[in-house]
Design a protein around this motif. Structure first.
Motif, mmCIF file in Angstrom:
data_model
loop_
_atom_site.group_PDB
_atom_site.id
_atom_site.type_symbol
_atom_site.label_atom_id
_atom_site.label_comp_id
_atom_site.label_asym_id
_atom_site.label_seq_id
_atom_site.Cartn_x
_atom_site.Cartn_y
_atom_site.Cartn_z
ATOM 1 N N GLY A 105 0.819 -1.199 0.000
ATOM 2 C CA GLY A 105 0.000 0.000 0.000
ATOM 3 C C GLY A 105 0.854 1.250 0.000
ATOM 4 O O GLY A 105 1.983 1.238 0.485
ATOM 5 N N ALA A 106 0.279 2.302 -0.564
ATOM 6 C CA ALA A 106 0.982 3.587 -0.620
ATOM 7 C C ALA A 106 0.128 4.634 0.066
ATOM 8 O O ALA A 106 -1.067 4.724 -0.182
ATOM 9 C CB ALA A 106 1.248 3.981 -2.062
ATOM 10 N N GLU A 107 0.776 5.394 0.929
ATOM 11 C CA GLU A 107 0.080 6.456 1.629
ATOM 12 C C GLU A 107 1.027 7.621 1.826
ATOM 13 O O GLU A 107 2.187 7.419 2.232
ATOM 14 C CB GLU A 107 -0.397 5.930 2.989
ATOM 15 N N SER A 108 0.586 8.812 1.521
ATOM 16 C CA SER A 108 1.386 10.029 1.698
ATOM 17 C C SER A 108 2.735 9.946 0.999
ATOM 18 O O SER A 108 3.750 10.374 1.539
ATOM 19 C CB SER A 108 1.586 10.329 3.184
ATOM 20 N N GLY A 109 2.755 9.355 -0.199
ATOM 21 C CA GLY A 109 3.992 9.285 -0.970
ATOM 22 C C GLY A 109 4.982 8.237 -0.502
ATOM 23 O O GLY A 109 6.134 8.247 -0.915
ATOM 24 N N VAL A 110 4.548 7.322 0.367
ATOM 25 C CA VAL A 110 5.426 6.259 0.866
ATOM 26 C C VAL A 110 4.779 4.915 0.550
ATOM 27 O O VAL A 110 3.616 4.680 0.873
ATOM 28 C CB VAL A 110 5.661 6.385 2.383
ATOM 29 N N LEU A 111 5.542 4.042 -0.082
ATOM 30 C CA LEU A 111 5.078 2.699 -0.427
ATOM 31 C C LEU A 111 5.578 1.732 0.631
ATOM 32 O O LEU A 111 6.784 1.674 0.907
ATOM 33 C CB LEU A 111 5.607 2.295 -1.806
ATOM 34 N N GLN A 112 4.673 1.003 1.236
ATOM 35 C CA GLN A 112 5.041 -0.041 2.191
ATOM 36 C C GLN A 112 5.271 -1.328 1.408
ATOM 37 O O GLN A 112 4.406 -1.764 0.646
ATOM 38 C CB GLN A 112 3.933 -0.253 3.226
#
Length: 167
Positions: free
Chosen positions: A132-139
């Motif tokens: 998942g990606a949130e706030s420009g960060v991909l986990q």
């Protein structure tokens, strides 16, 4: 939107239609063979596939660049082969040699189709899985946290951006 009003690097609708027709007809020929009696069926099938593909994914402003795309494909193949052997080695080892965990990888691609395509590309690499990606960060879930997951992803993203014209 007419062809004259599109951005300079973007494929025109007629080029997109021709490229997709060539792609789908080529796929038909690979599957069905080169017999003359099957060519009309192949052309009709390819035309139907083009119509559906244009309906589902209209031509956009992105354009693929040949040299970076070839480099991306080669990097993907090399990475897949090495990672596939690594995953197989770990799976067949008497003692599981795993150090799983999540790595936060910053993304520079904006949210949307390009980022989604990149995440799809990354999901094909053995040993890692974008979650998942949130706030420009991909986990990214990785089988081995000691590997340079974030650095590899950043290099893949840079090459993906070059190949798709998002630099």
């Amino acid at each position: 939107m007419n062809e004259a009003s599109m951005s300079p690097g973007a494929p025109t609708p007629s080029k997109a239609l021709a490229a997709r027709l060539a792609l789908f007809f080529g796929l038909w020929l690979m599957i069905a063979g080169w017999t003359a009696k099957d060519l009309p069926v192949g052309l009709v099938t390819a035309a139907g596939a083009v119509w559906i593909s244009l309906w589902l994914l209209p031509p956009g402003d992105a354009s693929l660049r040949t040299a970076p795309l070839a480099a991306l494909v080669l990097r993907f193949l090399r990475g897949s082969i090495f990672a596939g052997f690594d995953v197989a080695r770990r799976a067949l080892a008497p003692r599981l040699d795993l150090n799983p965990g999540f790595v936060a990888c910053p993304l520079t691609l904006p949210p949307g189709e390009s980022r989604n395509a990149f995440c799809l590309y990354q999901s094909l690499q053995p040993g890692t899985l974008p979650t998942g990606a949130e706030s420009g960060v991909l986990q990214v879930h990785a089988l081995d946290m000691s590997q340079p997951v974030a650095a590899n992803l950043a290099a893949d993203e840079a090459l993906f951006k070059q190949a798709t014209g998002h630099e």
